[in-house]
Design an enzyme around this catalytic site. Sequence first.
Site, PDB file in Angstrom:
ATOM      1  N   GLY A 209      26.625   4.996   9.022  1.00  0.00           N
ATOM      2  CA  GLY A 209      27.034   5.283   7.648  1.00  0.00           C
ATOM      3  C   GLY A 209      26.943   6.769   7.371  1.00  0.00           C
ATOM      4  O   GLY A 209      26.932   7.583   8.293  1.00  0.00           O
ATOM      5  N   ASN A 210      26.902   7.156   6.118  1.00  0.00           N
ATOM      6  CA  ASN A 210      26.710   8.565   5.780  1.00  0.00           C
ATOM      7  C   ASN A 210      25.963   8.667   4.454  1.00  0.00           C
ATOM      8  O   ASN A 210      25.665   7.656   3.820  1.00  0.00           O
ATOM      9  CB  ASN A 210      28.049   9.317   5.762  1.00  0.00           C
ATOM     10  CG  ASN A 210      28.996   8.790   4.716  1.00  0.00           C
ATOM     11  OD1 ASN A 210      28.729   8.888   3.526  1.00  0.00           O
ATOM     12  ND2 ASN A 210      30.100   8.201   5.151  1.00  0.00           N
ATOM     13  N   ARG A 211      25.648   9.894   4.051  1.00  0.00           N
ATOM     14  CA  ARG A 211      24.744  10.093   2.922  1.00  0.00           C
ATOM     15  C   ARG A 211      25.407  10.065   1.547  1.00  0.00           C
ATOM     16  O   ARG A 211      24.766  10.369   0.558  1.00  0.00           O
ATOM     17  CB  ARG A 211      24.054  11.451   3.055  1.00  0.00           C
ATOM     18  CG  ARG A 211      23.067  11.525   4.166  1.00  0.00           C
ATOM     19  CD  ARG A 211      22.609  12.948   4.321  1.00  0.00           C
ATOM     20  NE  ARG A 211      21.818  13.119   5.514  1.00  0.00           N
ATOM     21  CZ  ARG A 211      20.508  12.935   5.557  1.00  0.00           C
ATOM     22  NH1 ARG A 211      19.845  12.602   4.485  1.00  0.00           N
ATOM     23  NH2 ARG A 211      19.857  13.100   6.691  1.00  0.00           N
ATOM     24  N   ALA A 280      33.494   9.173   1.022  1.00  0.00           N
ATOM     25  CA  ALA A 280      33.222   9.788   2.328  1.00  0.00           C
ATOM     26  C   ALA A 280      33.576   8.734   3.378  1.00  0.00           C
ATOM     27  O   ALA A 280      32.751   7.911   3.765  1.00  0.00           O
ATOM     28  CB  ALA A 280      31.760  10.187   2.428  1.00  0.00           C
TER      29      ALA A 280
END
Length: 407
Positions: A209-211, A280
């Site tokens: 995943g990402n932040r 994102a």
Amino acid sequence: MSYRLAGRTVALAITGSIAAYKAIEVARRLVTSGARVIPVMTESAAKFIGPVTLSGICGEPVATSMWDPAYPGEMHVAIADAADVIAIVPATADTMARLTHGRADDLVMALALCARAPIVIAPAMHPRMWSNAATQANAATLSARGYKFAGPVDGPVASGDSGVGRMADPDAIVDAIVEAMTPQDLRGVRMLVTAGPTIEDVDPVRFIGNRSSGKMGFAIARNAAMRGAEVKLVAGPVALATPGGVTRIDVRSAQEMHRAVLDAVGEAMSNVDAVVMAAAVADYRPRERSEKKLKKQGDHTSVEMIRNVDILAELGAMRANGAPLLVGFAVETGDRDAIVGYARGKILSKRVDVVIANEAAVAFGGDENAVYVVEETSVTDIPRAHKDAVAGAVVDWVMARLKNESL
Ligand code: CTP
């Protein structure tokens, strides 16, 4: 949301329902957002919550009677003159009935009758009282007269029963209050916003995943909806409440987001006037998603990744005659020149109108952001501010461009 309420005055009128305790939270949020809150209570509201608590939070004395010596002249007129919005939170069935009939026999009634500002009401009552034909007729009358309703919502009420009658959450009430004071300059505009991260599953327990917190995209959706736009929000997995008036479509992976976006823009991209891709989106996903949990083996491992579709670039390639307006986001590291340079590259490679560029260290997670609105030949700096304020500036840009196009 401080920017939207700084310098504004809200007359917060509380009537006698158990939900009155939640009005304290509404008052606190309004005050911390910069508003002046004039607290007004009926005598029965004072049986549910203490005026001292309310005046402590608002920093003003609580007005309960028409005959308060603290106010020279007529108090209901003075408060009505000062208010940019009057919010009745909670509004009981009895309050609604009396408002419908234009009674003026206590301070809240007289204030409503004397109002020159919009009135927001947050009904709270037993579901049978709300669904009763009398209350429904009163709600229809008040609505036709321009009262703005926040709720009621479906859920448990004080008696232990459940149904529509529960007061809306403080956040939704604050949104309705802000909306009542906000010019409806985006009425008729259809906007698609994406927000949050995408999650690419590796196996049933692991993912990449990402932040991204989703806060920026949600703030844009909220701002546009508040200004009257019809907003669809395609959201990756985030723990954020859906802004009022926004249609939310939850997705997990980039592939799901791709499908949801194509579905929302519709045939020939004719369902939307603007697309804001604040999500994102993962550039890659694991080539295979294992159905079984992967077991560790040896000292090294690797997951083979393949490219996801670039959703924004696909929209850029699909559109004809510059419609819909396409807004990309870019999170970068580096100085201003580098960030603007990357953003310009993306405008060309993805064939979009603008890229909102921000710096990773500032953009992720927090409530504030600072961005560069990068167009092919110009850059506008939006200095560090609450994400709601930055969202307002981004939506201003969208509106200005849409207006230009239609001239
Ligand atoms: N985007 C998209 N589909 C993807 C990837 C990104 O629509 N598969 C959109 C994002 O929503 C955002 C913009 O494209 O609006 C970001 O561009 P991107 O090139 O993906 O940014 P980075 O991943 O940061 O690019 P790079 O690694 O090339 O700098």
